[in-house]
Design a protein around this motif. Structure first.
Motif, short mmCIF file in Angstrom:
data_model
loop_
_atom_site.label_atom_id
_atom_site.label_comp_id
_atom_site.label_asym_id
_atom_site.label_seq_id
_atom_site.Cartn_x
_atom_site.Cartn_y
_atom_site.Cartn_z
N LEU A 184 0.80 -1.22 0.00
CA LEU A 184 0.00 0.00 0.00
C LEU A 184 0.84 1.28 0.00
N ILE A 186 2.72 2.26 2.33
CA ILE A 186 2.62 2.86 3.65
C ILE A 186 4.03 3.15 4.16
N ARG A 204 0.44 7.17 3.84
CA ARG A 204 0.57 6.57 2.51
C ARG A 204 1.37 7.51 1.61
#
Length: 285
Positions: A184, A186, A204
């Motif tokens: 993601l 992240i 993010r």
């Protein structure tokens, strides 16, 4: 007066000789071969090894290096200050304390203050530079120790890594979190709390992390326009320069000092780490 530090401070190799600072190198092992950090290997070699799939291991300063230096100091009759890598991240400080007492058994007049900086990378380096400045301006031993401890106590560390997997292998985040984070994009925002790495939040994308770093600096910093702000980077000068631009635009500091994250810390953070260092309180303020 003699100043000591270790290679976790991430100052340039030339700095130590130029400023009469005794360097204790931590040790880095790659493919079964051990190197003295800074002296025997440079950070670019470490980053290349990591990108080629190798995972370096690290270990403390050798006990022999401490004993030799502390014995020489005792024989010289000089006073000494060792600003050490955080005890929360390495056993180097506790080993130095133990070996100081061992040397004092033979040389009871040894005058050596060992400071647990609870700092890492250029956060430690900025404390070392302040101690050097105070020594060169002929401050007395007690005042230098007092100011060094104050600066170390109030040195903020904010950092993010490019690959959560490195922190996962060091036990800093779970492997599941690292896997999801990678999928993601992240990025963790972390800081130092009592000398240990502690996550603040996850965001993010790197742009959001950088923006959040500026916000946290504004929340925590004191008189940032009157400070030298430190930036350490994991072989990513473009990101360091982008962070510098954002800091200059936001705070107009006295100066911004950029250094590469050295071999010891890079072995645990990997390429792409960005770390920011500043004071949350200034001496005498």
């Amino acid at each position: 007066m003699k100043i000591f530090t270790d290679s976790a401070c991430d100052l340039p190799k030339a700095y130590y000789a130029e400023h009469d600072v005794h360097l204790f190198p931590l040790r880095v092992e790659i493919d079964g071969k051990e190197y003295a950090d800074v002296i025997g290997i440079d950070p670019f070699e470490i980053y290349n090894e990591i990108r080629n799939g190798n995972r370096p291991k690290t270990s403390q300063v050798s006990p022999e290096a401490f004993i030799e230096a502390f014995t020489d100091l005792a024989k010289s009759g000089e006073q000494g200050i060792y600003i050490a890598f955080s005890s929360g991240l390495s056993g180097t400080y506790s080993t130095a304390m133990m070996l100081r007492e061992q040397v004092k058994e033979e040389y009871p007049n040894l005058q050596l203050e060992i400071i647990d900086s609870k700092c890492a990378s250029l956060g430690l380096g900025l404390v070392v530079e302040e101690v050097v400045r105070l020594r060169d301006e002929n401050f007395n031993f007690e005042e230098i120790v007092k100011r060094a401890k104050f600066q170390a106590e109030h040195m903020e560390h904010l950092f993010t890594v490019e690959d959560l997997d490195f922190l996962a292998k060091g036990g800093r985040v779970s492997k599941a979190s690292a896997f999801i984070g990678g999928l993601l994009s992240i990025k963790p925002l972390m800081h130092m709390e009592d000398g240990k790495l502690v996550p603040i939040e996850k965001l993010r994308g790197r742009k959001k992390v950088f923006k959040r770093i500026i916000e946290v600096m504004a929340e925590r910093g004191e008189n940032l326009s009157d400070q030298v702000i430190g930036i350490s980077h994991g072989d990513d000068m473009d990101a360091a320069n982008e962070m510098k631009r954002m800091i200059v635009d936001a705070f107009h500091p006295k100066a911004v000092q950029i250094e590469i994250v050295g071999s010891t810390i890079a072995s645990h953070t990997g390429p792409g780490v960005i770390a920011i260092f500043f004071l949350n309180k200034q001496f005498g303020a």
